[in-house]
Design a protein around this motif. Structure first.
Motif, PDB file in Angstrom:
ATOM      1  N   ASN A   1       1.786   6.343  -7.131  1.00 42.47           N
ATOM      2  CA  ASN A   1       0.640   7.091  -7.664  1.00 42.47           C
ATOM      3  C   ASN A   1       0.806   8.585  -7.439  1.00 42.47           C
ATOM      4  O   ASN A   1       0.487   9.387  -8.311  1.00 42.47           O
ATOM      5  CB  ASN A   1      -0.671   6.603  -7.053  1.00 42.47           C
ATOM      6  CG  ASN A   1      -1.124   5.295  -7.644  1.00 42.47           C
ATOM      7  OD1 ASN A   1      -0.742   4.943  -8.759  1.00 42.47           O
ATOM      8  ND2 ASN A   1      -1.928   4.559  -6.904  1.00 42.47           N
TER       9      ASN A   1
ATOM     10  N   LYS B   1       0.829  -1.211   0.000  1.00 41.58           N
ATOM     11  CA  LYS B   1       0.000   0.000   0.000  1.00 41.58           C
ATOM     12  C   LYS B   1       0.862   1.260   0.000  1.00 41.58           C
ATOM     13  O   LYS B   1       0.561   2.221  -0.700  1.00 41.58           O
ATOM     14  CB  LYS B   1      -0.917   0.016   1.228  1.00 41.58           C
ATOM     15  CG  LYS B   1      -2.224  -0.634   1.018  1.00 41.58           C
ATOM     16  CD  LYS B   1      -3.139  -0.365   2.192  1.00 41.58           C
ATOM     17  CE  LYS B   1      -4.448  -1.087   1.989  1.00 41.58           C
ATOM     18  NZ  LYS B   1      -5.320  -0.948   3.145  1.00 41.58           N
TER      19      LYS B   1
ATOM     20  N   ARG C   1       0.890   4.033  -2.984  1.00 46.09           N
ATOM     21  CA  ARG C   1       0.558   5.441  -2.738  1.00 46.09           C
ATOM     22  C   ARG C   1       1.667   6.366  -3.223  1.00 46.09           C
ATOM     23  O   ARG C   1       1.405   7.404  -3.825  1.00 46.09           O
ATOM     24  CB  ARG C   1       0.316   5.682  -1.255  1.00 46.09           C
ATOM     25  CG  ARG C   1      -0.995   5.145  -0.770  1.00 46.09           C
ATOM     26  CD  ARG C   1      -1.194   5.461   0.684  1.00 46.09           C
ATOM     27  NE  ARG C   1      -2.407   4.879   1.187  1.00 46.09           N
ATOM     28  CZ  ARG C   1      -2.817   5.009   2.436  1.00 46.09           C
ATOM     29  NH1 ARG C   1      -2.104   5.693   3.310  1.00 46.09           N
ATOM     30  NH2 ARG C   1      -3.939   4.453   2.817  1.00 46.09           N
TER      31      ARG C   1
END
Length: 142
Positions: free
Chosen positions: A94, A87, A91
């Motif tokens: 992105n 995760k 993040r």
């Protein structure tokens, strides 16, 4: 000369070629594999993530989670949140893709680069003129 020292010198002379060959091999090995001798980060974000509460680094806890060092060691941080490696990396990637590589951000970066380049060129030209005048003065004095 003491007996032990004489024996040391004798052994150095006998094995000089072997000693020097080993040293050269070690030097060659170190220079050829310099990257391998450094400690590389284990994950994409090693050493780059910090706690939002206490500014201490986030570290891996277990195989796949990150947490605050200060909270983990019990030295005052109340941030007990953890995040999985997948995760966190998703993040970050992105964010880089959507925020840093946006057309308006890229245009801003190029504009700032051009401004800085122009400033450095102006500075260089002004120094060139003063250097030229100083050279003329020195040549006239000579």
């Amino acid at each position: 000369m003491p007996c032990a020292k004489a024996r040391q010198i004798e052994l150095v002379n006998i094995y000089r070629n072997s000693i020097e060959g080993s040293r050269r091999a070690e030097e060659r090995k170190a220079s050829e594999n310099a990257l391998n001798s450094t400690r590389r980060p284990r994950t994409m974000l090693s050493g780059l993530t910090f706690c939002g509460c206490c500014d201490q680094p986030y570290v891996r806890r277990g195989q796949d989670r990150y947490c605050c060092t200060s909270h983990l060691m019990g030295t005052g941080c109340t941030n007990s949140r953890t995040i999985t490696r997948a995760k966190l990396e998703e993040r970050v990637v992105n964010g880089l893709k959507n925020r840093l590589m946006a057309p308006e951000k890229a245009a801003e970066a190029m504009r700032a680069f051009a401004e800085e380049t122009n400033r450095l060129n102006r500075e260089r030209r002004s120094f060139a003129e003063s250097d030229r005048q100083e050279l003329e003065k020195t040549e006239a004095a000579i």
